[in-house]
Enzyme design. Sequence first.
Site, short mmCIF file in Angstrom:
data_model
loop_
_atom_site.label_atom_id
_atom_site.label_comp_id
_atom_site.label_asym_id
_atom_site.label_seq_id
_atom_site.Cartn_x
_atom_site.Cartn_y
_atom_site.Cartn_z
N ARG A 191 -98.37 52.22 2.32
CA ARG A 191 -97.78 52.52 3.64
C ARG A 191 -97.12 51.28 4.24
O ARG A 191 -96.17 51.37 4.99
CB ARG A 191 -98.85 53.03 4.59
CG ARG A 191 -98.85 54.53 4.70
CD ARG A 191 -99.97 55.00 5.55
NE ARG A 191 -101.23 54.38 5.15
CZ ARG A 191 -102.42 54.76 5.56
NH1 ARG A 191 -102.54 55.75 6.40
NH2 ARG A 191 -103.51 54.15 5.14
N ASP A 211 -114.01 57.67 -14.69
CA ASP A 211 -115.30 57.09 -14.33
C ASP A 211 -115.29 55.73 -15.02
O ASP A 211 -115.40 55.65 -16.26
CB ASP A 211 -116.45 57.95 -14.87
CG ASP A 211 -117.79 57.37 -14.46
OD1 ASP A 211 -117.93 56.13 -14.48
OD2 ASP A 211 -118.70 58.13 -14.11
N HIS A 212 -115.15 54.67 -14.24
CA HIS A 212 -114.88 53.38 -14.91
C HIS A 212 -116.02 52.90 -15.78
O HIS A 212 -115.85 52.05 -16.63
CB HIS A 212 -114.44 52.31 -13.89
CG HIS A 212 -115.56 51.71 -13.10
ND1 HIS A 212 -116.07 52.28 -11.96
CD2 HIS A 212 -116.26 50.58 -13.27
CE1 HIS A 212 -117.04 51.52 -11.48
NE2 HIS A 212 -117.18 50.48 -12.26
N LYS A 221 -116.51 50.61 -19.93
CA LYS A 221 -117.27 49.37 -20.19
C LYS A 221 -117.58 49.27 -21.68
O LYS A 221 -117.96 50.26 -22.31
CB LYS A 221 -118.56 49.35 -19.37
CG LYS A 221 -118.30 49.19 -17.86
CD LYS A 221 -119.59 49.00 -17.10
CE LYS A 221 -119.37 49.09 -15.60
NZ LYS A 221 -119.05 47.84 -14.94
N GLU A 257 -127.38 46.87 -7.85
CA GLU A 257 -126.34 45.96 -7.37
C GLU A 257 -126.95 45.02 -6.35
O GLU A 257 -127.83 45.42 -5.59
CB GLU A 257 -125.22 46.75 -6.69
CG GLU A 257 -124.50 47.70 -7.59
CD GLU A 257 -123.37 48.38 -6.83
OE1 GLU A 257 -122.31 47.75 -6.68
OE2 GLU A 257 -123.57 49.51 -6.37
N HIS A 260 -121.61 57.79 -12.50
CA HIS A 260 -121.97 56.73 -13.45
C HIS A 260 -123.33 56.96 -14.12
O HIS A 260 -123.46 56.86 -15.33
CB HIS A 260 -122.00 55.37 -12.75
CG HIS A 260 -120.75 55.03 -12.01
ND1 HIS A 260 -119.50 55.41 -12.44
CD2 HIS A 260 -120.54 54.32 -10.87
CE1 HIS A 260 -118.58 54.97 -11.59
NE2 HIS A 260 -119.18 54.31 -10.62
N LYS A 315 -128.07 49.58 -3.75
CA LYS A 315 -127.34 48.40 -3.29
C LYS A 315 -128.35 47.40 -2.76
O LYS A 315 -129.46 47.77 -2.37
CB LYS A 315 -126.36 48.78 -2.19
CG LYS A 315 -125.31 49.78 -2.67
CD LYS A 315 -123.95 49.46 -2.15
CE LYS A 315 -122.90 50.37 -2.71
NZ LYS A 315 -122.17 49.82 -3.85
C1 BG6 Z 1 -118.20 52.37 -7.77
C2 BG6 Z 1 -118.98 52.66 -6.52
O1 BG6 Z 1 -117.85 53.56 -8.42
O2 BG6 Z 1 -118.99 51.58 -8.65
C3 BG6 Z 1 -119.38 51.36 -5.84
O3 BG6 Z 1 -118.17 53.43 -5.65
C4 BG6 Z 1 -120.12 50.47 -6.81
O4 BG6 Z 1 -120.19 51.62 -4.70
C5 BG6 Z 1 -119.35 50.31 -8.12
O5 BG6 Z 1 -120.29 49.21 -6.19
C6 BG6 Z 1 -120.17 49.59 -9.16
O6 BG6 Z 1 -119.38 49.30 -10.29
P1 BG6 Z 1 -119.73 48.09 -11.25
O7 BG6 Z 1 -118.74 48.21 -12.36
O8 BG6 Z 1 -119.59 46.84 -10.46
O9 BG6 Z 1 -121.14 48.31 -11.70
#
Ligand code: BG6
Length: 491
Positions: free
Chosen positions: A52, A180-181, A185, A219, A243, A343
């Site tokens: 934006r 889903d990242h 990994k 985390e 995840h 967290k």
């Molecule tokens: C994200 C969450 O999908 O994954 C975050 O929305 C989280 O809250 C993060 O911190 C954690 O990813 P990674 O790769 O750092 O474990």
Amino acid sequence: MNLISNETLQPFDFVLFGGTGDLAIRKLIPALYFRHCEGQLPDDGQIISIGRTGYGTSEYRQMLDDKVREHIEDKEFDAQSWQEFLERVHYCSIDVTSVASYAPLAELLKGRDDHVRVFYLSVAPDLFNAVTHGVHASGLITENSRVTLEKPLGRDQATAEQINDNLAAVFKESQIYRIDHYLGKETVQNLLALRFGNALFEPLWRNDRINDVQITIAESLGVEGRGAFYDETGALRDMVQNHLLQLLVIIAMEPPASIDPDAVRDEKIKVLRALKPLVGIDAIENSVRGQYKAGAYSSGPVPGYLDDKDVADESNTETFVALKAEIGSWRWEGVPFYLRTGKRMESKTTEIVINFKKVPHSIFDTADGFNTPNQLIIRLQPQESIRMRIYVKAWGDDIQLQPVYLNLDFNDVFQKRKLIAYERLLLDVIRGNPTLFMRRDEVAAAWAWIDPIRAAWEQYQYPTRGYTAGTWGPSAANALISKDGLRWNED
Ligand code: BG6
């Protein structure tokens, strides 16, 4: 496993909605830069960032120059390559809710219908429909187009279905890449390699050999400026629905017939569907919710969740969840899967622990009475490693057994830069390989298991338990597992 190779990609246009956002700056732009440095991006591969903010392309490049640099380690930064990379990047200021404002994007894409075209939606989910409508109404969707969505995909099964219906109205399922990242990994893919590239584990991978499985995603960070989003979301939706369940599924799935995207995803979905529902009081008895309070790390004190300015005063949103899940199948009947995520926990640790059964009859003395069984510990973060805990005889003149680790540290073995998860996933989108992305039915099945848990929490007004930042979560999470005579692996 042909999940990534170094071939140069076909010419592409990568249209990044949310180009000024945090994810773009921290992960997506660095990921594309790294692949540029590897020589994998074709000469005719451009990145068009959309936001934006009223930048021109040169101002946007300047902004990237200022902000992205800190997310690339010095040893991986090459000033000349970075400048060359920036030449690929263009910027369009668009109000995504107004079709008329897509005109400059259409101009940049004109005459390029034969290129792979990726629409990457790194925007809030409530803008998914606007963007989908905008690119469709502007005539920008070609046969070669793909759309990529960031989680969370909805807030529950019903909202996810709405998003998926809207997508399905303009894209084919084969054009939709739900990220889903965690699946990008290295160690997650190594899990597939470990399980299906070795004959060693398969006979052990079942309920007569495995006692329990523990999956932890801890985390140390808090909600980091995302308080408003997080307070509406909570850890169950933010981490477990995607995840944690993805890790569980990869541990539990049957061997697929091939590495073809649908062969893999067909097996994954069977696990999701075989998860025993946690409904009503069952959900309460098998789950723990937590919320962090102020605490301290070696780097100094940190505030509590409720101190975040964007979090509601009396918020009961969970920043921690522990669950006991079970899979109803011949392979897994009777094996509990303990899941937990939080967290502001003691450290950033993601690991999967497979606890094997004790020996049926012991002829040896051990210091611990064989109470610590053989374990396979697959660590994803911080260092990626696979460790196997076995008993050996300790040196000495008596026969005394002691547990030791066989240790595989991936940094030592490969000694090269580890790909960041997004690098692989972005390339997979461009090259059209959906193996590591979620199919629509997978997302629906994951929500179908999660929704009753949340409903039970609401029905019973299940409170969050406080835990001090910098610890392993509320004591109730220990009680959840200790009532089965077990304990969380925190070695
Ligand atoms: C994200 C969450 O999908 O994954 C975050 O929305 C989280 O809250 C993060 O911190 C954690 O990813 P990674 O790769 O750092 O474990």
